[in-house]
Design a protein around this motif. Sequence first.
Motif, short mmCIF file in Angstrom:
data_model
loop_
_atom_site.label_atom_id
_atom_site.label_comp_id
_atom_site.label_asym_id
_atom_site.label_seq_id
_atom_site.Cartn_x
_atom_site.Cartn_y
_atom_site.Cartn_z
N ASN A 1 2.64 1.55 -12.98
CA ASN A 1 2.37 2.98 -12.80
C ASN A 1 3.23 3.62 -11.70
N VAL A 2 3.93 2.78 -10.94
CA VAL A 2 4.80 3.30 -9.87
C VAL A 2 6.16 3.66 -10.46
N LYS A 3 6.64 4.84 -10.13
CA LYS A 3 7.99 5.24 -10.54
C LYS A 3 8.99 4.58 -9.58
N VAL A 4 9.94 3.85 -10.12
CA VAL A 4 10.91 3.13 -9.31
C VAL A 4 12.32 3.56 -9.72
N THR A 5 13.12 3.92 -8.72
CA THR A 5 14.51 4.31 -8.95
C THR A 5 15.42 3.39 -8.14
N LEU A 6 16.47 2.89 -8.77
CA LEU A 6 17.46 2.06 -8.11
C LEU A 6 18.76 2.84 -8.02
N ALA A 7 19.25 3.05 -6.79
CA ALA A 7 20.50 3.79 -6.58
C ALA A 7 21.57 2.83 -6.10
N HIS A 8 22.76 2.92 -6.71
CA HIS A 8 23.88 2.06 -6.32
C HIS A 8 25.14 2.92 -6.18
N ASP B 1 0.84 -1.21 0.00
CA ASP B 1 0.00 0.00 0.00
C ASP B 1 0.87 1.26 0.00
N ALA B 2 1.96 1.22 0.78
CA ALA B 2 2.82 2.40 0.88
C ALA B 2 3.54 2.71 -0.43
N VAL B 3 4.00 1.67 -1.13
CA VAL B 3 4.77 1.92 -2.35
C VAL B 3 3.89 2.20 -3.56
N THR B 4 2.59 2.00 -3.42
CA THR B 4 1.69 2.23 -4.56
C THR B 4 0.77 3.43 -4.38
N SER B 5 0.88 4.12 -3.25
CA SER B 5 -0.11 5.16 -2.96
C SER B 5 0.39 6.58 -3.19
N SER B 6 1.60 6.74 -3.69
CA SER B 6 2.15 8.08 -3.85
C SER B 6 2.63 8.31 -5.28
N ALA B 7 2.62 9.56 -5.69
CA ALA B 7 3.13 9.91 -7.02
C ALA B 7 4.64 10.02 -7.02
N ASP B 8 5.25 10.12 -5.84
CA ASP B 8 6.70 10.22 -5.77
C ASP B 8 7.33 8.85 -6.04
N PRO B 9 8.56 8.83 -6.56
CA PRO B 9 9.22 7.54 -6.86
C PRO B 9 9.50 6.73 -5.60
N VAL B 10 9.51 5.42 -5.76
CA VAL B 10 10.03 4.51 -4.74
C VAL B 10 11.53 4.38 -4.99
N LEU B 11 12.33 4.62 -3.98
CA LEU B 11 13.78 4.53 -4.11
C LEU B 11 14.27 3.23 -3.49
N VAL B 12 14.90 2.38 -4.29
CA VAL B 12 15.54 1.17 -3.79
C VAL B 12 17.03 1.44 -3.74
N VAL B 13 17.63 1.28 -2.57
CA VAL B 13 19.05 1.58 -2.38
C VAL B 13 19.83 0.29 -2.32
N GLY B 14 20.75 0.10 -3.27
CA GLY B 14 21.60 -1.09 -3.28
C GLY B 14 21.42 -1.89 -4.54
N GLY B 15 22.47 -1.97 -5.35
CA GLY B 15 22.40 -2.66 -6.62
C GLY B 15 22.96 -4.06 -6.60
N MET C 1 14.14 -6.53 -6.34
CA MET C 1 13.05 -5.78 -5.70
C MET C 1 12.57 -4.65 -6.60
N ALA C 2 13.52 -3.89 -7.16
CA ALA C 2 13.16 -2.76 -8.01
C ALA C 2 12.44 -3.23 -9.27
N ALA C 3 12.98 -4.28 -9.91
CA ALA C 3 12.40 -4.74 -11.17
C ALA C 3 11.04 -5.39 -10.97
N GLU C 4 10.87 -6.18 -9.91
CA GLU C 4 9.57 -6.82 -9.66
C GLU C 4 8.50 -5.77 -9.37
N LEU C 5 8.86 -4.77 -8.56
CA LEU C 5 7.89 -3.73 -8.24
C LEU C 5 7.44 -3.00 -9.50
N LYS C 6 8.40 -2.66 -10.35
CA LYS C 6 8.06 -1.93 -11.58
C LYS C 6 7.24 -2.80 -12.52
#
Length: 407
Positions: free
Chosen positions: A189-196, A158-172, A179-184
């Motif tokens: 419709n969820v913006k997902v960013t992976l930071a490494h 619910d938390a990762v799908t309820s906002s217009a702001d991106p979900v940030l996954v930290v760690g490549g 996690m990042a790819a499955e969520l996307k």
Amino acid sequence: MTSHTDAARNEANPWRVFIAGGCYSGLSAAIHLLDRCDSVPEKPVHVAITIVDERDGFYHVIGSPLALADKKYAEKAWVEYKDVKILQRPDVQIVHGSVTKVDPTSKTATIRESSNNSERTESYDFFIGATGLRRVWPVVPQALSRKTYLTEVNRHIDAVTSSADPVLVVGGGAVGIEMAAELKTVQPNVKVTLAHSRAKLLSSEPLPDMVKDCALDLVRESGVDLLMEHRLVKSTPIKNAAGQDAYEVEFENGHKMLASVVVMAISKSVPSTDFLPKEALNEEGLVNILPSLQLSSKEIPNAERHFAVGDLINWSGIKRCGGAMHEGKYAGLNIHQMMMHEMEGKDIKFNEIDEIPPMIGLAVGKKAVSYGPEGMNSGKQVMHSFFEEDLGFRICWDHLRLGGNPA
């Protein structure tokens, strides 16, 4: 030499096998041991197996990235032990609790039961440690019952799908990528960013650059935004323009962004081995073993009757589900050989694990990349071969025969 006690093993005096941990390797050990004990119907080997696990069911750990993105899949990924058909037999006892101490000298294990937080001691003839690594949230759910697990993952989804702001996954690493790819993939419709923090994904794994580069290409194909060489400095809770909870995130290079949720996928997993004598462990807490999967320390009494399998062993190779099930199988078969030797004097020829070269199977959205001694492959067919449509749940379930006949 065959002792009178061992020679007289029967239904009233069975071999007692204690297994700490009820996931891939622990269940594999139990099931393969039972197979061998049942293999001669007119002359079965009588055993009493106790499996102790902190969870109240089998949880498909490698499916966590999908369980944390898809509520329907989350329902499937955790099966209470009472519903695991192959374990429903009178010579298998499953205890919801934790092992707090193992005494190899007396061959006893202390159990703390979850239902009442009380402790009791159980004797055994053979011990198998299969408790794996302790992983933090949100790498895996922290709940210990199916009911609380569903509450935990549904709240996260619910938390990762309820906002217009991106979900940030930290760690490549592998966990962050999946996690990042499955969520996307599940929630397009969820913006997902992976930071490494490094220039290449999978930077801590002993893999060639072609695998790391392929993983990066597949992440981009899945629709995930990538921030390479971005080391997280801090994330500060704020309210976004819509008045929703969010985080202001700052990186070491000065880049800032707003995120609805920050998913940390960089913590180091810790071996769950506190219950074992220190003499059995290396400096990282992993269990030192022989190729037969028996404890290698000569300082430990009855070391030959104590086995360790799965992610908690000090052995070569990348930790993998397939390796854990293979090690569990060998431990079960080796224990059966020891039983037959002590009852009937049969020769022992232990099954031994080999050194394991770097291998990986990585699910990235609708495609996957694999690497091993035979080289690298990637694409949709690799995804189907390694994971099918459910991150390997059906493959593991059927390989362990968890839905099979308990007799």
